[in-house]
Write a protein that holds these residues in place. Structure first.
Motif, PDB file in Angstrom:
ATOM      1  N   GLU A 244     -10.207   3.685  -0.093  1.00 63.58           N
ATOM      2  CA  GLU A 244      -9.776   2.360  -0.548  1.00 63.58           C
ATOM      3  C   GLU A 244      -8.656   2.470  -1.576  1.00 63.58           C
ATOM      4  O   GLU A 244      -7.656   1.734  -1.514  1.00 63.58           O
ATOM      5  CB  GLU A 244     -10.967   1.598  -1.134  1.00 63.58           C
ATOM      6  CG  GLU A 244     -10.621   0.187  -1.603  1.00 63.58           C
ATOM      7  CD  GLU A 244     -11.825  -0.578  -2.129  1.00 63.58           C
ATOM      8  OE1 GLU A 244     -11.633  -1.731  -2.550  1.00 63.58           O
ATOM      9  OE2 GLU A 244     -12.950  -0.029  -2.105  1.00 63.58           O
ATOM     10  N   GLN A 245      -8.801   3.414  -2.509  1.00 65.46           N
ATOM     11  CA  GLN A 245      -7.773   3.584  -3.534  1.00 65.46           C
ATOM     12  C   GLN A 245      -6.514   4.220  -2.962  1.00 65.46           C
ATOM     13  O   GLN A 245      -5.398   3.876  -3.355  1.00 65.46           O
ATOM     14  CB  GLN A 245      -8.321   4.434  -4.681  1.00 65.46           C
ATOM     15  CG  GLN A 245      -9.468   3.787  -5.438  1.00 65.46           C
ATOM     16  CD  GLN A 245      -9.969   4.689  -6.549  1.00 65.46           C
ATOM     17  OE1 GLN A 245      -9.353   4.799  -7.605  1.00 65.46           O
ATOM     18  NE2 GLN A 245     -11.091   5.349  -6.312  1.00 65.46           N
ATOM     19  N   VAL A 246      -6.676   5.165  -2.037  1.00 69.33           N
ATOM     20  CA  VAL A 246      -5.519   5.826  -1.432  1.00 69.33           C
ATOM     21  C   VAL A 246      -4.695   4.828  -0.624  1.00 69.33           C
ATOM     22  O   VAL A 246      -3.460   4.775  -0.732  1.00 69.33           O
ATOM     23  CB  VAL A 246      -5.964   6.990  -0.526  1.00 69.33           C
ATOM     24  CG1 VAL A 246      -4.773   7.556   0.260  1.00 69.33           C
ATOM     25  CG2 VAL A 246      -6.618   8.094  -1.353  1.00 69.33           C
ATOM     26  N   LEU A 247      -5.366   4.010   0.195  1.00 62.80           N
ATOM     27  CA  LEU A 247      -4.671   3.135   1.126  1.00 62.80           C
ATOM     28  C   LEU A 247      -4.082   1.894   0.469  1.00 62.80           C
ATOM     29  O   LEU A 247      -3.045   1.390   0.913  1.00 62.80           O
ATOM     30  CB  LEU A 247      -5.621   2.724   2.254  1.00 62.80           C
ATOM     31  CG  LEU A 247      -6.215   3.875   3.084  1.00 62.80           C
ATOM     32  CD1 LEU A 247      -7.181   3.331   4.121  1.00 62.80           C
ATOM     33  CD2 LEU A 247      -5.118   4.695   3.747  1.00 62.80           C
ATOM     34  N   ALA A 248      -4.733   1.393  -0.590  1.00 63.00           N
ATOM     35  CA  ALA A 248      -4.277   0.118  -1.162  1.00 63.00           C
ATOM     36  C   ALA A 248      -4.454   0.012  -2.666  1.00 63.00           C
ATOM     37  O   ALA A 248      -4.236  -1.063  -3.234  1.00 63.00           O
ATOM     38  CB  ALA A 248      -5.011  -1.039  -0.483  1.00 63.00           C
ATOM     39  N   GLY A 249      -4.832   1.067  -3.334  1.00 59.57           N
ATOM     40  CA  GLY A 249      -5.066   1.020  -4.766  1.00 59.57           C
ATOM     41  C   GLY A 249      -3.779   0.919  -5.568  1.00 59.57           C
ATOM     42  O   GLY A 249      -2.679   1.160  -5.061  1.00 59.57           O
ATOM     43  N   PRO A 250      -3.886   0.556  -6.849  1.00 51.52           N
ATOM     44  CA  PRO A 250      -2.703   0.413  -7.703  1.00 51.52           C
ATOM     45  C   PRO A 250      -2.010   1.751  -7.951  1.00 51.52           C
ATOM     46  O   PRO A 250      -2.663   2.804  -7.992  1.00 51.52           O
ATOM     47  CB  PRO A 250      -3.269  -0.165  -8.996  1.00 51.52           C
ATOM     48  CG  PRO A 250      -4.704   0.260  -9.008  1.00 51.52           C
ATOM     49  CD  PRO A 250      -5.143   0.253  -7.568  1.00 51.52           C
ATOM     50  N   LEU A 251      -0.694   1.680  -8.114  1.00 49.14           N
ATOM     51  CA  LEU A 251       0.127   2.857  -8.401  1.00 49.14           C
ATOM     52  C   LEU A 251       0.836   2.585  -9.733  1.00 49.14           C
ATOM     53  O   LEU A 251       1.914   1.989  -9.772  1.00 49.14           O
ATOM     54  CB  LEU A 251       1.141   3.095  -7.270  1.00 49.14           C
ATOM     55  CG  LEU A 251       0.532   3.198  -5.864  1.00 49.14           C
ATOM     56  CD1 LEU A 251       1.636   3.327  -4.815  1.00 49.14           C
ATOM     57  CD2 LEU A 251      -0.447   4.361  -5.762  1.00 49.14           C
ATOM     58  N   PRO A 252       0.247   3.014 -10.842  1.00 50.01           N
ATOM     59  CA  PRO A 252       0.688   2.537 -12.162  1.00 50.01           C
ATOM     60  C   PRO A 252       1.916   3.222 -12.747  1.00 50.01           C
ATOM     61  O   PRO A 252       2.474   2.742 -13.738  1.00 50.01           O
ATOM     62  CB  PRO A 252      -0.540   2.813 -13.039  1.00 50.01           C
ATOM     63  CG  PRO A 252      -1.198   3.995 -12.389  1.00 50.01           C
ATOM     64  CD  PRO A 252      -0.992   3.809 -10.916  1.00 50.01           C
ATOM     65  N   GLU A 253       2.346   4.343 -12.158  1.00 54.12           N
ATOM     66  CA  GLU A 253       3.432   5.115 -12.763  1.00 54.12           C
ATOM     67  C   GLU A 253       4.771   4.789 -12.096  1.00 54.12           C
ATOM     68  O   GLU A 253       4.886   4.859 -10.873  1.00 54.12           O
ATOM     69  CB  GLU A 253       3.126   6.612 -12.639  1.00 54.12           C
ATOM     70  CG  GLU A 253       1.798   7.017 -13.267  1.00 54.12           C
ATOM     71  CD  GLU A 253       1.205   8.261 -12.630  1.00 54.12           C
ATOM     72  OE1 GLU A 253       1.981   9.151 -12.239  1.00 54.12           O
ATOM     73  OE2 GLU A 253      -0.030   8.329 -12.486  1.00 54.12           O
ATOM     74  N   GLU A 254       5.771   4.470 -12.899  1.00 53.41           N
ATOM     75  CA  GLU A 254       7.109   4.142 -12.392  1.00 53.41           C
ATOM     76  C   GLU A 254       7.967   5.400 -12.387  1.00 53.41           C
ATOM     77  O   GLU A 254       8.030   6.129 -13.375  1.00 53.41           O
ATOM     78  CB  GLU A 254       7.740   3.078 -13.283  1.00 53.41           C
ATOM     79  CG  GLU A 254       9.059   2.529 -12.776  1.00 53.41           C
ATOM     80  CD  GLU A 254       9.568   1.411 -13.682  1.00 53.41           C
ATOM     81  OE1 GLU A 254       9.371   0.230 -13.328  1.00 53.41           O
ATOM     82  OE2 GLU A 254      10.144   1.728 -14.751  1.00 53.41           O
ATOM     83  N   VAL A 255       8.643   5.671 -11.252  1.00 55.09           N
ATOM     84  CA  VAL A 255       9.489   6.869 -11.137  1.00 55.09           C
ATOM     85  C   VAL A 255      10.875   6.466 -10.631  1.00 55.09           C
ATOM     86  O   VAL A 255      11.005   5.642  -9.728  1.00 55.09           O
ATOM     87  CB  VAL A 255       8.856   7.927 -10.211  1.00 55.09           C
ATOM     88  CG1 VAL A 255       7.619   8.523 -10.848  1.00 55.09           C
ATOM     89  CG2 VAL A 255       8.500   7.355  -8.846  1.00 55.09           C
ATOM     90  N   SER A 256      11.892   7.058 -11.206  1.00 51.92           N
ATOM     91  CA  SER A 256      13.264   6.737 -10.823  1.00 51.92           C
ATOM     92  C   SER A 256      13.565   7.221  -9.406  1.00 51.92           C
ATOM     93  O   SER A 256      13.127   8.307  -9.002  1.00 51.92           O
ATOM     94  CB  SER A 256      14.246   7.386 -11.795  1.00 51.92           C
ATOM     95  OG  SER A 256      15.582   7.234 -11.340  1.00 51.92           O
ATOM     96  N   MET A 257      14.353   6.446  -8.665  1.00 48.43           N
ATOM     97  CA  MET A 257      14.787   6.842  -7.323  1.00 48.43           C
ATOM     98  C   MET A 257      16.230   7.326  -7.309  1.00 48.43           C
ATOM     99  O   MET A 257      16.809   7.535  -6.239  1.00 48.43           O
ATOM    100  CB  MET A 257      14.606   5.670  -6.359  1.00 48.43           C
ATOM    101  CG  MET A 257      13.165   5.399  -5.985  1.00 48.43           C
ATOM    102  SD  MET A 257      12.367   6.818  -5.166  1.00 48.43           S
ATOM    103  CE  MET A 257      13.259   6.869  -3.613  1.00 48.43           C
TER     104      MET A 257
END
Length: 248
Positions: free
Chosen positions: A12-25
Motif C-alpha cells: 500500500e505504501q509502495v504503490l500509493a504512499g506519500p513521498l515526502p522528500e523533494e529532489v532536484s531534476m
C-alpha cells in the motif's frame, strides 16, 4: 560480522504512499523542476527508494553510480546516447549502469522503486548501454536459469531466474521460487527486491518478521541473517549489490 536488520515497506505504501522528500531534476530540457521520493535504505550496499516524477525531458550521465529500477506506474521513453530507446510502462525493469548517457522523456507521471549502487573496479571507460526487460517478460515470462536454494529446511531445492544485467554495478534478475523454508545469511553483499506476486514471511534473526505480498519491497543488507518462509510461489525482481570492499 554485525547482524543488520531487514528493511521493508508494504504494498500500500509502495504503490500509493506519500513521498515526502523533494529532489532536484536538474538538468532539465523541459518539465518539472522536482521529483519526490521516500528513502528506504541508505548504506554501504546502496541507496534504495520509492520515487515519482511528473512529465518532462531530462538528460542524464551516469558518472558516479549505477541505477536499477522497477516501474510501478506511468509512461516514459528512455533513449541511450546511440539512439536506442525503450518504452517504460508499469511492470518493466530498467538498468542504467555506470557509464550510461542518455535522456528520459516522461509522458505520464512515473512512479518507481529504484536502487543506486557504487560500481566495483575496474570501471568501464566507454559509454555503457542501458539494459531493459518489458513488463510482459518481467511479470509472466519464462525464467530459463536454474539456481540452487541451499540451505533448505523444507521445500523446493532450486529456483528459476532470468538475468537482466550482471556487471560492475551489481546483478539484476527476475526470480521465482516455489514454497519452502530457507535460512540465509547475507555475508557477501546486500539484496534489494520488489515482489511481483506470491506470499512469504521474512523473519530476521531477532524474530522481527514481515509479510511479503505483490507490491511490497524488501532490503536485506550485508550482515542480515534470517529465514524465508514461502507459502505461495514468490516472483520478484531483485538486485544483488556489488560486494562491499571489506568483504570482497
Amino acid at each position: 560480522m554485525t547482524v543488520n536488520p531487514s528493511v521493508f515497506l508494504d504494498a500500500e505504501q509502495v504503490l500509493a504512499g506519500p513521498l515526502p522528500e523533494e529532489v532536484s531534476m536538474e538538468p532539465i530540457i523541459d518539465g518539472v523542476p522536482f521529483a519526490y521520493e521516500k528513502t528506504l535504505f541508505d548504506g554501504p550496499d546502496g541507496f534504495f527508494a520509492v520515487w515519482a516524477c511528473d512529465a518532462g525531458v531530462f538528460p542524464r550521465v551516469k558518472d558516479k553510480r549505477g541505477s536499477f529500477m522497477y516501474i510501478i506506474s506511468g509512461e516514459a521513453t528512455i533513449t541511450d546516447q546511440d539512439g536506442t530507446s525503450h518504452e517504460l510502462t508499469a511492470g518493466s525493469v530498467l538498468v542504467l549502469p555506470f557509464g550510461w548517457v542518455g535522456t528520459w522523456h516522461i509522458r505520464e507521471t512515473i512512479r518507481k522503486v529504484y536502487l543506486h549502487t557504487s560500481p566495483a573496479p575496474p570501471l568501464p571507460e566507454d559509454v555503457v548501454p542501458s539494459a531493459f526487460m518489458p513488463a510482459a517478460q518481467v511479470l509472466d515470462g519464462p525464467l530459463p536459469d536454474e539456481v540452487p536454494m541451499e540451505p533448505v529446511t523444507t521445500g523446493a531445492r532450486t529456483a528459476k531466474e532470468a538475468v537482466i544485467f550482471d556487471g560492475p554495478d551489481g546483478c539484476c534478475s527476475v526470480w521465482e521460487c516455489e514454497p519452502g523454508v530457507y535460512p540465509q545469511v547475507k555475508d557477501k553483499r546486500g539484496s534489494f527486491m520488489y515482489v511481483t506476486s506470491g506470499e512469504a514471511t521474512i523473519t530476521d534473526q531477532d524474530g522481527t518478521s514481515h509479510e511479503l505480498t505483490a507490491g511490497s519491497v524488501l532490503a536485506l543488507p550485508h550482515g542480515w541473517a534470517g529465514t524465508w518462509d514461502i507459502r505461495r510461489t514468490i516472483r520478484k525482481v531483485y538486485v544483488h549489490s556489488t560486494p562491499r570492499q571489506d568483504t570482497a
